[in-house]
Design a protein around this motif. Sequence first.
Motif, mmCIF file in Angstrom:
data_model
loop_
_atom_site.group_PDB
_atom_site.id
_atom_site.type_symbol
_atom_site.label_atom_id
_atom_site.label_comp_id
_atom_site.label_asym_id
_atom_site.label_seq_id
_atom_site.Cartn_x
_atom_site.Cartn_y
_atom_site.Cartn_z
ATOM 1 N N ILE A 44 10.509 -17.307 -32.531
ATOM 2 C CA ILE A 44 9.996 -17.351 -33.861
ATOM 3 C C ILE A 44 8.627 -16.453 -34.021
ATOM 4 O O ILE A 44 8.634 -15.628 -35.149
ATOM 5 C CB ILE A 44 9.927 -18.811 -34.210
ATOM 6 C CG1 ILE A 44 11.092 -19.473 -34.671
ATOM 7 C CG2 ILE A 44 9.211 -18.947 -35.621
ATOM 8 C CD1 ILE A 44 11.096 -21.199 -34.777
ATOM 9 N N VAL A 45 7.890 -16.940 -33.035
ATOM 10 C CA VAL A 45 6.605 -16.067 -33.042
ATOM 11 C C VAL A 45 7.018 -14.507 -32.834
ATOM 12 O O VAL A 45 6.409 -13.794 -33.611
ATOM 13 C CB VAL A 45 5.917 -16.531 -31.776
ATOM 14 C CG1 VAL A 45 4.491 -15.754 -31.823
ATOM 15 C CG2 VAL A 45 5.202 -17.990 -32.011
ATOM 16 N N ARG A 46 7.738 -14.162 -32.076
ATOM 17 C CA ARG A 46 8.242 -12.809 -31.799
ATOM 18 C C ARG A 46 8.660 -12.024 -33.271
ATOM 19 O O ARG A 46 8.246 -11.099 -33.395
ATOM 20 C CB ARG A 46 9.289 -12.691 -30.772
ATOM 21 C CG ARG A 46 9.513 -11.322 -30.280
ATOM 22 C CD ARG A 46 10.639 -11.230 -29.277
ATOM 23 N NE ARG A 46 10.972 -9.812 -28.912
ATOM 24 C CZ ARG A 46 10.626 -9.098 -27.838
ATOM 25 N NH1 ARG A 46 9.428 -9.736 -27.111
ATOM 26 N NH2 ARG A 46 10.768 -8.018 -27.472
ATOM 27 N N GLU A 47 9.708 -12.802 -33.807
ATOM 28 C CA GLU A 47 10.093 -12.361 -34.911
ATOM 29 C C GLU A 47 8.893 -12.048 -36.130
ATOM 30 O O GLU A 47 9.057 -10.945 -36.703
ATOM 31 C CB GLU A 47 11.211 -13.022 -35.364
ATOM 32 C CG GLU A 47 12.095 -12.582 -36.712
ATOM 33 C CD GLU A 47 12.696 -11.382 -36.366
ATOM 34 O OE1 GLU A 47 13.067 -10.528 -37.063
ATOM 35 O OE2 GLU A 47 13.032 -10.897 -35.002
ATOM 36 N N VAL A 48 8.189 -12.871 -36.211
ATOM 37 C CA VAL A 48 6.910 -12.696 -37.033
ATOM 38 C C VAL A 48 6.252 -11.574 -36.922
ATOM 39 O O VAL A 48 5.900 -10.534 -37.822
ATOM 40 C CB VAL A 48 6.014 -13.981 -37.431
ATOM 41 C CG1 VAL A 48 5.063 -13.882 -38.424
ATOM 42 C CG2 VAL A 48 7.091 -15.176 -38.030
ATOM 43 N N VAL A 49 5.747 -11.408 -35.662
ATOM 44 C CA VAL A 49 4.842 -10.348 -35.359
ATOM 45 C C VAL A 49 5.441 -9.204 -35.337
ATOM 46 O O VAL A 49 5.105 -8.185 -35.781
ATOM 47 C CB VAL A 49 4.252 -10.577 -33.901
ATOM 48 C CG1 VAL A 49 3.208 -9.695 -33.237
ATOM 49 C CG2 VAL A 49 3.421 -12.070 -33.728
ATOM 50 N N ARG A 50 6.770 -9.106 -34.771
ATOM 51 C CA ARG A 50 7.613 -7.751 -35.077
ATOM 52 C C ARG A 50 7.642 -7.325 -36.505
ATOM 53 O O ARG A 50 7.523 -6.309 -36.812
ATOM 54 C CB ARG A 50 8.833 -8.045 -34.451
ATOM 55 C CG ARG A 50 9.754 -6.749 -34.328
ATOM 56 C CD ARG A 50 11.575 -6.895 -34.130
ATOM 57 N NE ARG A 50 11.471 -7.830 -32.797
ATOM 58 C CZ ARG A 50 11.624 -6.898 -31.879
ATOM 59 N NH1 ARG A 50 11.497 -5.639 -31.786
ATOM 60 N NH2 ARG A 50 11.995 -7.622 -30.877
ATOM 61 N N ASN A 51 7.867 -8.098 -37.409
ATOM 62 C CA ASN A 51 8.045 -7.844 -38.841
ATOM 63 C C ASN A 51 6.709 -7.243 -39.264
ATOM 64 O O ASN A 51 6.940 -6.335 -40.143
ATOM 65 C CB ASN A 51 8.722 -8.981 -39.587
ATOM 66 C CG ASN A 51 9.973 -9.083 -39.408
ATOM 67 O OD1 ASN A 51 10.910 -8.329 -38.995
ATOM 68 N ND2 ASN A 51 10.689 -10.481 -39.452
ATOM 69 N N VAL A 52 5.671 -8.005 -38.864
ATOM 70 C CA VAL A 52 4.350 -7.525 -39.425
ATOM 71 C C VAL A 52 4.015 -6.300 -39.000
ATOM 72 O O VAL A 52 3.396 -5.253 -39.454
ATOM 73 C CB VAL A 52 3.241 -8.460 -38.981
ATOM 74 C CG1 VAL A 52 1.958 -8.157 -39.254
ATOM 75 C CG2 VAL A 52 3.632 -9.872 -39.924
ATOM 76 N N SER A 53 4.293 -6.029 -37.759
ATOM 77 C CA SER A 53 3.882 -4.823 -37.068
ATOM 78 C C SER A 53 4.698 -3.508 -37.670
ATOM 79 O O SER A 53 3.994 -2.341 -37.442
ATOM 80 C CB SER A 53 4.319 -4.877 -35.534
ATOM 81 O OG SER A 53 5.893 -4.746 -35.289
#
Length: 358
Positions: A44-53
């Motif tokens: 979940i953390v990875r997906e949010v950070v990836r999308n923001v990046s």
Amino acid sequence: MGFIHVTVAALCCVVVVFVGFPLSSNAELDPSFYKNTCPNVSSIVREVVRNVSKSDPRIFTSLIRLHFHDCFVLGCDASILLNNTDTPTKIESEQQDSPNSNLRGFDVVNQIKTAVENACPGIVSCADILTLAAEVSSVLAGGPNWEVPLGRRDGLTANRTLANQNLPSGLFNLTQLKSAFAAQGLNTIDLVALSGAHTIGKAHCSSINSRLFNFSNNDKPDPTLDPSYLQTLRNTCPNNGPETNLANFDPTTPDTFDNNYYTNLQDKKGLLQSDQALFSTSDADTISIVNTFASNQDAFYESYKASMIKMGNIGVLMGKNGEIRKQCNFINKKLVDQLDLASVVPKKSLEEGIVSSF
């Protein structure tokens, strides 16, 4: 370290942060802490950070820096995320002090918290989210991955004074850097390894202008700067120009988490005075460490992982200490109503002090 883009000033003293809440007996952080209660938290953390990046490539360094700035003040308890509040107890946000004035990523942490709460309400602390976000940011920037020990709980207060005192400055010499890190239980290898996070990110011109034009108040540039690099930086940060302009920490591969930070130091291309001090301080024991990391990226990665885990263990709250915040920017009112905060807040966290910054 900012890990990290920075604003700088002088520091006068160092305060040990291991004065926070005690660890519960026999408690240990564990990468499998959420195995049964929130098994998908890392993804979940990875997906949010990836999308923001995708729209904000700077978010990687911002999240790593947030974790660093959190752990150096009251330990890794998410105190950096707390806003100013008057009720249920007065909190002076650490975000308002000089070393934290240019921190970014608070909104992204809140996005992560919302996504995690939707999947596993009331389970995952904001302190663990900060730690996971730092590891994910390293990986997504091309750097190392590691199993993040988990099980932190969130603190019930912030401390603006300690933020001003504990965070190292980009103007620090090597002696000051070692002292600031030693105050957190971090050694010289940790200092050099964690500084390697400056392989990505940017710094405001205000952080380096004195090196470019008036080093040590002598109207000359810092002699440890490579002349061609000096000119490049002056083009980005002209004398009396906008202090909010941004310069890359790594002029070679600015968006990739690699070991070029250390080869840059060998070439006298460290952006901050505190960066170059690791290599240009005469007879320093950090020189050999820089040389090792410059010639062996795997060695850097292994040391960086170990040091990030070590830093993530500073002053953690576990067991029944602290809480799991519902919102990362505010403590939970119900828990505070049940506690006598004077009995759990360290005396030093209530003191006022002089301002310093990182």
